[in-house]
Design an enzyme around this catalytic site. Structure first.
Site, PDB file in Angstrom:
ATOM      1  N   ARG A  40       0.819  -1.217   0.000  1.00  0.00           N
ATOM      2  CA  ARG A  40       0.000   0.000   0.000  1.00  0.00           C
ATOM      3  C   ARG A  40       0.850   1.263   0.000  1.00  0.00           C
ATOM      4  O   ARG A  40       1.811   1.354   0.747  1.00  0.00           O
ATOM      5  CB  ARG A  40      -0.931   0.004   1.211  1.00  0.00           C
ATOM      6  N   THR A  67      -8.788  -6.026   1.928  1.00  0.00           N
ATOM      7  CA  THR A  67     -10.007  -5.249   2.182  1.00  0.00           C
ATOM      8  C   THR A  67     -11.169  -5.839   1.380  1.00  0.00           C
ATOM      9  O   THR A  67     -12.307  -5.896   1.846  1.00  0.00           O
ATOM     10  CB  THR A  67      -9.781  -3.769   1.816  1.00  0.00           C
ATOM     11  N   HIS A  94     -20.981   3.103   8.924  1.00  0.00           N
ATOM     12  CA  HIS A  94     -21.095   3.805   7.635  1.00  0.00           C
ATOM     13  C   HIS A  94     -22.487   4.391   7.420  1.00  0.00           C
ATOM     14  O   HIS A  94     -22.860   4.691   6.283  1.00  0.00           O
ATOM     15  CB  HIS A  94     -20.704   2.871   6.490  1.00  0.00           C
ATOM     16  N   LYS A 116     -16.241   9.285  10.882  1.00  0.00           N
ATOM     17  CA  LYS A 116     -16.595   9.316   9.453  1.00  0.00           C
ATOM     18  C   LYS A 116     -17.599  10.450   9.224  1.00  0.00           C
ATOM     19  O   LYS A 116     -17.181  11.591   9.134  1.00  0.00           O
ATOM     20  CB  LYS A 116     -17.084   7.936   9.019  1.00  0.00           C
ATOM     21  N   THR A 160      -6.881   2.366  28.533  1.00  0.00           N
ATOM     22  CA  THR A 160      -6.361   3.284  27.517  1.00  0.00           C
ATOM     23  C   THR A 160      -6.843   4.705  27.798  1.00  0.00           C
ATOM     24  O   THR A 160      -7.939   4.905  28.345  1.00  0.00           O
ATOM     25  CB  THR A 160      -6.767   2.814  26.100  1.00  0.00           C
ATOM     26  N   SER A 171     -22.251 -14.474  12.970  1.00  0.00           N
ATOM     27  CA  SER A 171     -21.621 -13.300  12.379  1.00  0.00           C
ATOM     28  C   SER A 171     -21.794 -13.301  10.862  1.00  0.00           C
ATOM     29  O   SER A 171     -21.554 -14.323  10.201  1.00  0.00           O
ATOM     30  CB  SER A 171     -20.134 -13.337  12.756  1.00  0.00           C
TER      31      SER A 171
HETATM   32  C1  LIG Z   1     -17.763  -1.479   9.373  1.00  0.00           C
HETATM   33  C2  LIG Z   1     -16.713  -0.764  10.144  1.00  0.00           C
HETATM   34  N1  LIG Z   1     -16.724  -0.844  11.478  1.00  0.00           N
HETATM   35  C3  LIG Z   1     -15.783  -0.222  12.213  1.00  0.00           C
HETATM   36  C4  LIG Z   1     -14.784   0.512  11.619  1.00  0.00           C
HETATM   37  C5  LIG Z   1     -13.756   1.195  12.473  1.00  0.00           C
HETATM   38  O1  LIG Z   1     -14.150   2.518  12.701  1.00  0.00           O
HETATM   39  P1  LIG Z   1     -13.041   3.636  13.024  1.00  0.00           P
HETATM   40  O2  LIG Z   1     -12.508   4.080  11.708  1.00  0.00           O
HETATM   41  O3  LIG Z   1     -13.767   4.687  13.775  1.00  0.00           O
HETATM   42  O4  LIG Z   1     -12.005   2.964  13.856  1.00  0.00           O
HETATM   43  C6  LIG Z   1     -14.718   0.618  10.234  1.00  0.00           C
HETATM   44  C7  LIG Z   1     -13.646   1.416   9.600  1.00  0.00           C
HETATM   45  O5  LIG Z   1     -13.609   1.703   8.453  1.00  0.00           O
HETATM   46  C8  LIG Z   1     -15.714  -0.044   9.474  1.00  0.00           C
HETATM   47  O6  LIG Z   1     -15.698   0.006   8.138  1.00  0.00           O
END
Ligand SMILES: Cc1ncc(COP(=O)(O)O)c(C=O)c1O
Length: 484
Positions: free
Chosen positions: A97, A437, A291, A322, A351, A212
């Site tokens: 990448r 991905t 999303h 996002k 954390t 899942s």
């Molecule tokens: C479906 C989904 N869940 C969780 C996350 C993780 O979210 P974050 O980017 O806030 O860590 C992502 C990241 O792209 C995602 O696509």
């Protein structure tokens, strides 16, 4: 890497043994290793004793002799080589990448400066997950800046050690209200909220079976893995398959884990149907709305809000990074579930909390999008225009029910070549989407329009894509040769 057994020194010519970086010898206290140093074998631990070696150990491939200025032969693990080998594998598979060096310009979204090898260039970003441009909303920016001035930058530690910062408490109230739940809990990212949330919830349910969706995000898979619970995968969005698995599971406790919008294909899950099944088979539901939050539903509560099923979902998970344009993640659920995750999740407990300025900015963004549909409506209008334009241009648009516009390429090298050309020739930034991905052979461009892309931007994008599709043949020269 496999080690050979130590061999008696008598079984090899001494010269051969002497060339080996490690030599074993047997002493009263057991096996020791020795090194060749200034013409004699010495105990590696002390570098003092002169030895008469008894055995030698042929070196494994990853251990190489290191010559010092004294021409000493010593034994060192070549750690760098492990990493180089792994990286070489990525390059060979065309999955290495490369990220563009970008500088977003506040107030000019989706425009940015690309720090290219030849210097700065103005470009247009078409792949940001700041879907609504809230990361540059003047009110949100102002809240972040003024909170940092008033409360400082960091959170000062974990909430366990340093307590809650007030902006985080307010943010959690906003989020609980957004999803119509009793409580919410904020994490440092959406990734961590899934990993910590799913693993902790499932672990606390005796004999929990996790069901899942096959296309679930890596953060959910990691949460499932970390729970140590038994899990079954149901075919993507397949209600019949899920129903069969739930039925076969019988009366044991069950957790159904799925997303609302799948971000690589842009399709939507049948949330209502999944809730019907979960209720029929007495299962708990965990929905990732990463999303969708901010973008769907009258107040930005996500697809579950749009479909009127938020109250049927037990745990809703979302991101603040996002559509809300900031950073962080959360779960919203009953007070008991949230309290249990707060009390047991290592990913929450150990954390540092979100900085107050980040929490305050996220709360401002959530609040804004609860009250304003302008961004959502404009976003959908731009998405429809982009889809129509690309379809008319004959580009291989994938079916998508949402704001995500995937264009199928089907080959990692071509995907990279197309995005390189888009950036270098047309000043358009779209990151190639490759394995892992998406699965191999389904590499694609993932275009994410925003309310701030203009009609002129859409014409520019369409022409540029069309030109690249003609210029980059379906079977381009291999990436490595092309790069030379
Ligand atoms: C479906 C989904 N869940 C969780 C996350 C993780 O979210 P974050 O980017 O806030 O860590 C992502 C990241 O792209 C995602 O696509």
């Amino acid at each position: 890497m496999s080690w050979s057994r130590p061999r008696s020194i008598a079984s090899a010519p001494f010269e051969l043994a002497a060339k080996e970086p490690i030599l074993l010898f047997c002493a009263g206290s057991g096996w020791h290793s020795a090194r060749w140093f200034e013409g004699k074998w010495v105990d590696s631990a002390t570098l003092l004793q002169e030895l008469v070696p008894t055995h030698w150990m042929p070196s494994p491939p990853s251990i190489v002799p290191l010559r010092t200025s004294h021409q000493e032969t010593s034994t060192r693990v070549n750690y760098q080589r492990f990493f180089q080998t792994a990286l070489d594998g990525l390059v060979t598979e065309q999955r290495y990448r490369i990220f563009a060096d970008l500088e977003r310009v506040a107030g000019k979204f989706p425009r940015a400066i690309w720090h290219s090898p030849q210097g700065k260039r103005d470009i247009v970003v078409w792949c940001s997950n700041d879907y609504l441009g809230m990361g540059q909303n003047p009110d949100v920016v102002e809240v972040m800046a003024s909170t940092a001035r008033a409360l400082g930058t960091g959170a000062g530690g974990t909430r366990n050690i340093s307590g809650n910062s007030h902006p985080v408490v307010e943010l959690e109230r906003e989020l609980a209200d957004l999803h119509g739940k009793e409580a919410a809990l904020v994490f440092t990212s959406g990734y961590i909220s899934n990993q910590a949330g799913i693993s902790t919830i499932a672990k606390l349910i005796p004999d929990c079976l996790i069901l899942s969706d096959a296309n679930n995000h890596n953060s959910m898979i990691e949460g499932i893995r970390q729970s140590g619970c038994e899990r079954l995968i149901f075919r993507h969005n397949d209600l019949d398959h899920l129903g069969r698995l739930l039925c076969e599971a019988g009366s044991r406790p069950k957790l159904v884990v799925f997303e609302s919008v799948y971000s690589m294909d842009g399709d939507v899950s049948p949330i209502g149907g999944i809730c019907d099944l979960a209720e029929r088979h007495d299962a708990l539901t965990y929905l990732d709305e990463v999303h969708a939050v901010g973008m769907y539903g009258t107040r930005g509560g996500g697809i579950a809000e749009r479909e009127g099923v938020m109250d049927r979902i037990d745990i809703i998970e979302g991101t603040l990074g996002k559509a809300f344009g900031v950073l962080g993640g959360y779960i919203a659920a009953s007070r008991r579930i949230v309290d249990a995750v707060r009390s047991f999740a290592p990913g929450f407990i150990f954390t540092t909390a979100l900085p107050p300025a980040v929490a305050a900015a996220a709360a401002a963004s959530v609040r804004h999008l609860k009250g304003s549909s302008t961004e959502r409506n404009e976003h959908q209008r731009t998405v429809e225009k982009v889809k129509a334009a690309l379809k008319n241009a004959g580009l291989p648009l994938m079916d998508s029910d949402t704001h995500i516009v995937p264009v199928m390429v089907g080959d990692a090298q071509r995907c990279r070549a197309l995005t390189d050309r888009l950036l270098e020739k047309h000043d358009i930034y779209i990151q190639p989407i490759n394995y892992p991905t998406v699965s191999k052979g389904t590499e694609r461009l993932r275009i994410t329009p925003t309310p701030f892309h203009t009609d002129a931007d859409i014409v520019h994008l369409t022409r540029a894509l069309h030109e690249c599709w003609q210029a980059v043949p379906a079977d381009p020269v291999p990436f490595l040769q092309a790069a030379e």
